[in-house]
Design a protein around this motif. Structure first.
Motif, PDB file in Angstrom:
ATOM      1  N   ILE A  37       0.867  -1.180   0.000  1.00 34.79           N
ATOM      2  CA  ILE A  37       0.000   0.000   0.000  1.00 34.79           C
ATOM      3  C   ILE A  37       0.906   1.232   0.000  1.00 34.79           C
ATOM      4  N   VAL A  38       0.532   2.217  -0.774  1.00 38.14           N
ATOM      5  CA  VAL A  38       1.217   3.516  -0.747  1.00 38.14           C
ATOM      6  C   VAL A  38       0.161   4.583  -0.515  1.00 38.14           C
ATOM      7  N   VAL A  39       0.375   5.405   0.496  1.00 44.08           N
ATOM      8  CA  VAL A  39      -0.552   6.489   0.838  1.00 44.08           C
ATOM      9  C   VAL A  39       0.110   7.815   0.489  1.00 44.08           C
ATOM     10  N   VAL A  40      -0.625   8.675  -0.203  1.00 43.73           N
ATOM     11  CA  VAL A  40      -0.105  10.001  -0.541  1.00 43.73           C
ATOM     12  C   VAL A  40      -0.403  10.947   0.626  1.00 43.73           C
ATOM     13  N   GLY A  41       0.664  11.468   1.233  1.00 46.26           N
ATOM     14  CA  GLY A  41       0.524  12.407   2.333  1.00 46.26           C
ATOM     15  C   GLY A  41       0.937  13.810   1.920  1.00 46.26           C
ATOM     16  N   PHE A  42       0.629  14.779   2.784  1.00 44.25           N
ATOM     17  CA  PHE A  42       1.012  16.168   2.538  1.00 44.25           C
ATOM     18  C   PHE A  42       1.015  16.907   3.858  1.00 44.25           C
ATOM     19  N   ARG A  43       1.590  18.110   3.859  1.00 43.78           N
ATOM     20  CA  ARG A  43       1.674  18.916   5.078  1.00 43.78           C
ATOM     21  C   ARG A  43       0.974  20.255   4.831  1.00 43.78           C
ATOM     22  N   GLY A  89      10.193   4.928   8.876  1.00 40.14           N
ATOM     23  CA  GLY A  89       9.668   4.942   7.518  1.00 40.14           C
ATOM     24  C   GLY A  89       8.427   4.104   7.351  1.00 40.14           C
ATOM     25  N   ARG A  90       7.890   3.603   8.432  1.00 42.54           N
ATOM     26  CA  ARG A  90       6.748   2.691   8.368  1.00 42.54           C
ATOM     27  C   ARG A  90       5.457   3.431   8.716  1.00 42.54           C
ATOM     28  N   LEU A  91       4.436   3.266   7.883  1.00 42.76           N
ATOM     29  CA  LEU A  91       3.121   3.844   8.170  1.00 42.76           C
ATOM     30  C   LEU A  91       2.328   2.855   9.003  1.00 42.76           C
ATOM     31  N   LEU A  92       1.972   3.282  10.220  1.00 43.68           N
ATOM     32  CA  LEU A  92       1.256   2.402  11.139  1.00 43.68           C
ATOM     33  C   LEU A  92      -0.254   2.467  10.946  1.00 43.68           C
ATOM     34  N   ALA A  93      -0.763   3.684  10.777  1.00 41.16           N
ATOM     35  CA  ALA A  93      -2.218   3.852  10.698  1.00 41.16           C
ATOM     36  C   ALA A  93      -2.538   5.242  10.186  1.00 41.16           C
ATOM     37  N   GLY A 145      -9.113  19.025  10.539  1.00 40.59           N
ATOM     38  CA  GLY A 145     -10.064  18.308   9.705  1.00 40.59           C
ATOM     39  C   GLY A 145      -9.467  17.182   8.890  1.00 40.59           C
ATOM     40  N   TYR A 146      -8.150  17.134   8.753  1.00 35.34           N
ATOM     41  CA  TYR A 146      -7.507  16.101   7.944  1.00 35.34           C
ATOM     42  C   TYR A 146      -7.143  14.883   8.800  1.00 35.34           C
ATOM     43  N   GLY A 147      -7.178  13.719   8.183  1.00 42.81           N
ATOM     44  CA  GLY A 147      -6.673  12.523   8.829  1.00 42.81           C
ATOM     45  C   GLY A 147      -5.165  12.600   8.955  1.00 42.81           C
ATOM     46  N   ARG A 148      -4.627  12.069  10.073  1.00 43.14           N
ATOM     47  CA  ARG A 148      -3.179  12.126  10.320  1.00 43.14           C
ATOM     48  C   ARG A 148      -2.537  10.791   9.970  1.00 43.14           C
ATOM     49  N   LEU A 149      -1.311  10.869   9.452  1.00 45.82           N
ATOM     50  CA  LEU A 149      -0.540   9.677   9.146  1.00 45.82           C
ATOM     51  C   LEU A 149       0.348   9.355  10.339  1.00 45.82           C
ATOM     52  N   LEU A 150       0.103   8.214  10.964  1.00 48.63           N
ATOM     53  CA  LEU A 150       0.859   7.796  12.137  1.00 48.63           C
ATOM     54  C   LEU A 150       1.991   6.892  11.663  1.00 48.63           C
ATOM     55  N   THR A 151       3.207   7.362  11.857  1.00 45.51           N
ATOM     56  CA  THR A 151       4.374   6.648  11.322  1.00 45.51           C
ATOM     57  C   THR A 151       5.339   6.259  12.436  1.00 45.51           C
ATOM     58  N   ASP A 152       6.147   5.282  12.130  1.00 45.66           N
ATOM     59  CA  ASP A 152       7.244   4.879  13.003  1.00 45.66           C
ATOM     60  C   ASP A 152       8.456   4.710  12.104  1.00 45.66           C
ATOM     61  N   ALA A 158      -7.680   0.316   6.038  1.00 44.03           N
ATOM     62  CA  ALA A 158      -6.921  -0.744   5.370  1.00 44.03           C
ATOM     63  C   ALA A 158      -5.475  -0.771   5.833  1.00 44.03           C
ATOM     64  N   VAL A 159      -4.949   0.369   6.257  1.00 45.64           N
ATOM     65  CA  VAL A 159      -3.545   0.440   6.662  1.00 45.64           C
ATOM     66  C   VAL A 159      -3.295  -0.408   7.907  1.00 45.64           C
ATOM     67  N   GLU A 160      -4.128  -0.240   8.937  1.00 49.27           N
ATOM     68  CA  GLU A 160      -3.938  -1.021  10.160  1.00 49.27           C
ATOM     69  C   GLU A 160      -4.139  -2.508   9.905  1.00 49.27           C
ATOM     70  N   LEU A 161      -5.148  -2.829   9.101  1.00 43.04           N
ATOM     71  CA  LEU A 161      -5.400  -4.236   8.794  1.00 43.04           C
ATOM     72  C   LEU A 161      -4.225  -4.850   8.040  1.00 43.04           C
ATOM     73  N   ALA A 162      -3.703  -4.118   7.083  1.00 37.35           N
ATOM     74  CA  ALA A 162      -2.568  -4.636   6.319  1.00 37.35           C
ATOM     75  C   ALA A 162      -1.323  -4.755   7.191  1.00 37.35           C
ATOM     76  N   ASN A 163      -1.128  -3.806   8.097  1.00 36.68           N
ATOM     77  CA  ASN A 163      -0.012  -3.911   9.033  1.00 36.68           C
ATOM     78  C   ASN A 163      -0.124  -5.169   9.877  1.00 36.68           C
ATOM     79  N   GLY A 164      -1.353  -5.458  10.308  1.00 33.11           N
ATOM     80  CA  GLY A 164      -1.568  -6.674  11.085  1.00 33.11           C
ATOM     81  C   GLY A 164      -1.256  -7.934  10.306  1.00 33.11           C
ATOM     82  N   ASP A 165      -1.363  -7.834   8.985  1.00 40.08           N
ATOM     83  CA  ASP A 165      -1.039  -8.983   8.131  1.00 40.08           C
ATOM     84  C   ASP A 165       0.441  -9.033   7.768  1.00 40.08           C
TER      85      ASP A 165
END
Length: 454
Positions: free
Chosen positions: A128-134, A149-153, A140-147, A203-210
C-alpha cells in the motif's frame, strides 16, 4: 510494470457547493474536476478506469465517457464511506494481479507524476502507498501515524487524540494498492468510528496486522487540494492558473501581467508569443509562434496562426481559424470563420460563418449577416478583396478576389473578381432643406412644451 487500474470516487453530492450541478462537474481551468482526475490517471498509465458515481449522476458518466470511452461505472446508492465506495467498483480489482490507484474526482490538481510515483513504489514491492502532505492548517484532515519509515495507521481527525492531532503529516485520501492486498482487507473494514462509516484508511492497520509493507509518498499541499465548497473551488482555480502561467513562461511565452491572464486545461501556446493583460483563454485554443494577444481579449475554440496580432478587445469564438499574419483588431468578433494569410479585420466588425481570402481587408464596421432567424449561411471573400467601412454582406454571398465594396454598402448578390460593388442609396443634396428641418423640430418642441405647461 504490473497492470495498473484506477478507481475514481465521484459519488459525492457536494451539498456545500449549493448547486444543481454535481460537484465533480464544476470546472477548473475549463474542465470538470472529474476530467482532471481522468487525465491524471490515464497519464500515469492506468489501463483500466472505474468510476463510482452517485444515483442519478448520468451527467458525470457522460462527461467521463467523452474522455475515456472504455471507463466502467458503478453506483454508490448509500453514502457509507470510502471503503464502501471502493467495494462498488470490485469488478475493477477482483481478478487482477496488478495494482490499483484510488483517487478522488474533487481533487483536480493531482499530477500524473505523483500517481506514477505511487505506481512505481507498488511495482517495487510496496503493498500500500498512501499520498501524504503537510497543509498550513491540519484541522479536519486525517493524520498519518508513522514509526520511522513505516506507516502504522491513518487516524481521522474526529477520532484522533490530541497528541495525534499535533502531527503535521496528513492524509490526502489518494492511495495505491496491490490488488491482492486490497482484496485481503476491503471486506474486513468496519465502521466503529465517530461517523459510522467504512473508511478505506482502515486498510492500513489491517494490512499492518497482516505483515504487509506500507509506504508514504509525500506530495505538495497545493497538488492535493480537495474541493468541497465554492471557496475551495476558487483556490483550486487560482492554483491551476499559477501552474499554467509558470509552465508557459518557462516555455518562452511573455506574459505582461501574469496574474490577469487565464488559461484553460488544453490551451497550447508557441514560443515568443506575447500576451498582454486581462486576456482569457477558453477551452480549445491553440496559438502559434510569435503571435501577439493584446489586452482584454477573449478567445475560445480558436486556432491562431504564426505571427498573428489579436486585439485589444477582440473576441474569437469557436471554429475561428486564423492563418499566418492575420490581424484582428479592437472590438472585432470572429466565429466559425477561416481567415487567410495576412488578412486584416482591424476594428468594429463581426465575421461569422465566413471564408476570408489572403490579404483581404475588411474596413471598420463590416458585418457578415449570416443568420436569417432560422438558417446560417456562408460569406466568401476572395483574396485581396477590399470591403469598405460600415458594409453589410448578406449571406449567402461571394465577393470575388480583388473586388472592392464601397463604404456603407449592403451587398445581397455575388460580386465578380476585380469589380466595384455599390449597394447603397443614391445620394441626394436638397439645398436649404436643413434649416426647414430645424424649424420643424423647434416647432414640435415648442408645442410639446406648451402642452406640458397647460
Amino acid at each position: 510494470m504490473a497492470e495498473l487500474t484506477a478507481i475514481i470516487l465521484a459519488a459525492g453530492e457536494g451539498t456545500r457547493m449549493k448547486s444543481a450541478l454535481p460537484k465533480v462537474l464544476h470546472p477548473v481551468g475549463g474542465l470538470p474536476m472529474v476530467g482532471h482526475a481522468v487525465r491524471a490517471a490515464l497519464g500515469a498509465g492506468a489501463a483500466g478506469l472505474a468510476v463510482v458515481i452517485g444515483p442519478g449522476h448520468d451527467a458525470v458518466s457522460a462527461a467521463v465517457s467523452l474522455m475515456a470511452p472504455d471507463a466502467r461505472f458503478s453506483t454508490q446508492s448509500e453514502r457509507l464511506g470510502t471503503a464502501h465506495a471502493v467495494r462498488q467498483a470490485e469488478a475493477a480489482y477482483a481478478h487482477s494481479e496488478g495494482a490499483v490507484l484510488v483517487l478522488y474526482a474533487d481533487t483536480p490538481l493531482v499530477s500524473r507524476a505523483t500517481l506514477q510515483a505511487v505506481a512505481a513504489r507498488l511495482d517495487a514491492g510496496a503493498d500500500i502507498v498512501v499520498v501524504g502532505f503537510r497543509p498550513a492548517d491540519a484541522t479536519g484532515y486525517g493524520r498519518l501515524l508513522t514509526d520511522g519509515g513505516r506507516l502504522l495507521a491513518i487516524r481521522e481527525h474526529k477520532d484522533a487524540t490530541e497528541a495525534e492531532r499535533a502531527i503535521t503529516l496528513c492524509n490526502s485520501g489518494i492511495m495505491g494498492f496491490r490488488c491482492a492486498t486490497l482484496r485481503s482487507v476491503i471486506d474486513r473494514i468496519g465502521n466503529a468510528n465517530a461517523k459510522g462509516e467504512y473508511y478505506l484508511t482502515d486498510a492500513v492497520e489491517l494490512a499492518n496486522g497482516d505483515g504487509r509493507h506500507i509506504e508514504v509518498f509525500e506530495a505538495s499541499a497545493d497538488e492535493v487540494i480537495g474541493v468541497d465548497d465554492r471557496r475551495k473551488l476558487a483556490q483550486a482555480e487560482a492554483q491551476f492558473q499559477e501552474l499554467r502561467r509558470d509552465d508557459f513562461m518557462a516555455q518562452g511565452v511573455t506574459l505582461r501581467d501574469p496574474q490577469s491572464v487565464f488559461f484553460s486545461w488544453d490551451t497550447t501556446i508557441g514560443r515568443d508569443v506575447v500576451i498582454e493583460p486581462n486576456v482569457v483563454f477558453g477551452p480549445g485554443v491553440s496559438v502559434a509562434d510569435g503571435a501577439v494577444i493584446r489586452a482584454f481579449s477573449h478567445i475560445e475554440g480558436a486556432t491562431i496562426g504564426e505571427g498573428c496580432e489579436i486585439g485589444p478587445f477582440a473576441r474569437l469564438r469557436p471554429e475561428a481559424v486564423l492563418a499566418e499574419g492575420v490581424k484582428v483588431g479592437n472590438f472585432v468578433e470572429v466565429k466559425k470563420a477561416n481567415i487567410g494569410k495576412g488578412a486584416k479585420l482591424n476594428h468594429l466588425s463581426y465575421v461569422g460563418d465566413a471564408e476570408i481570402g489572403a490579404k483581404a481587408n475588411l474596413g471598420a464596421g463590416t458585418i457578415t449577416c449570416n443568420y436569417d432567424g432560422v438558417n446560417k449561411d456562408i460569406t466568401v471573400i476572395g483574396e485581396g478583396a477590399f470591403i469598405g467601412s460600415n458594409s453589410s454582406l448578406v449571406a449567402p454571398v461571394t465577393i470575388g478576389a480583388g473586388a472592392y465594396v464601397g463604404s456603407g454598402s449592403v451587398i445581397t448578390r455575388n460580386v465578380e473578381p476585380d469589380a466595384l460593388a455599390l449597394g447603397r442609396a443614391r445620394q441626394e443634396n436638397r439645398l436649404g432643406y436643413a434649416s426647414k428641418l430645424r424649424e420643424r423640430a423647434a416647432a414640435k418642441k415648442a408645442a410639446r412644451k406648451a402642452r406640458s405647461e397647460g
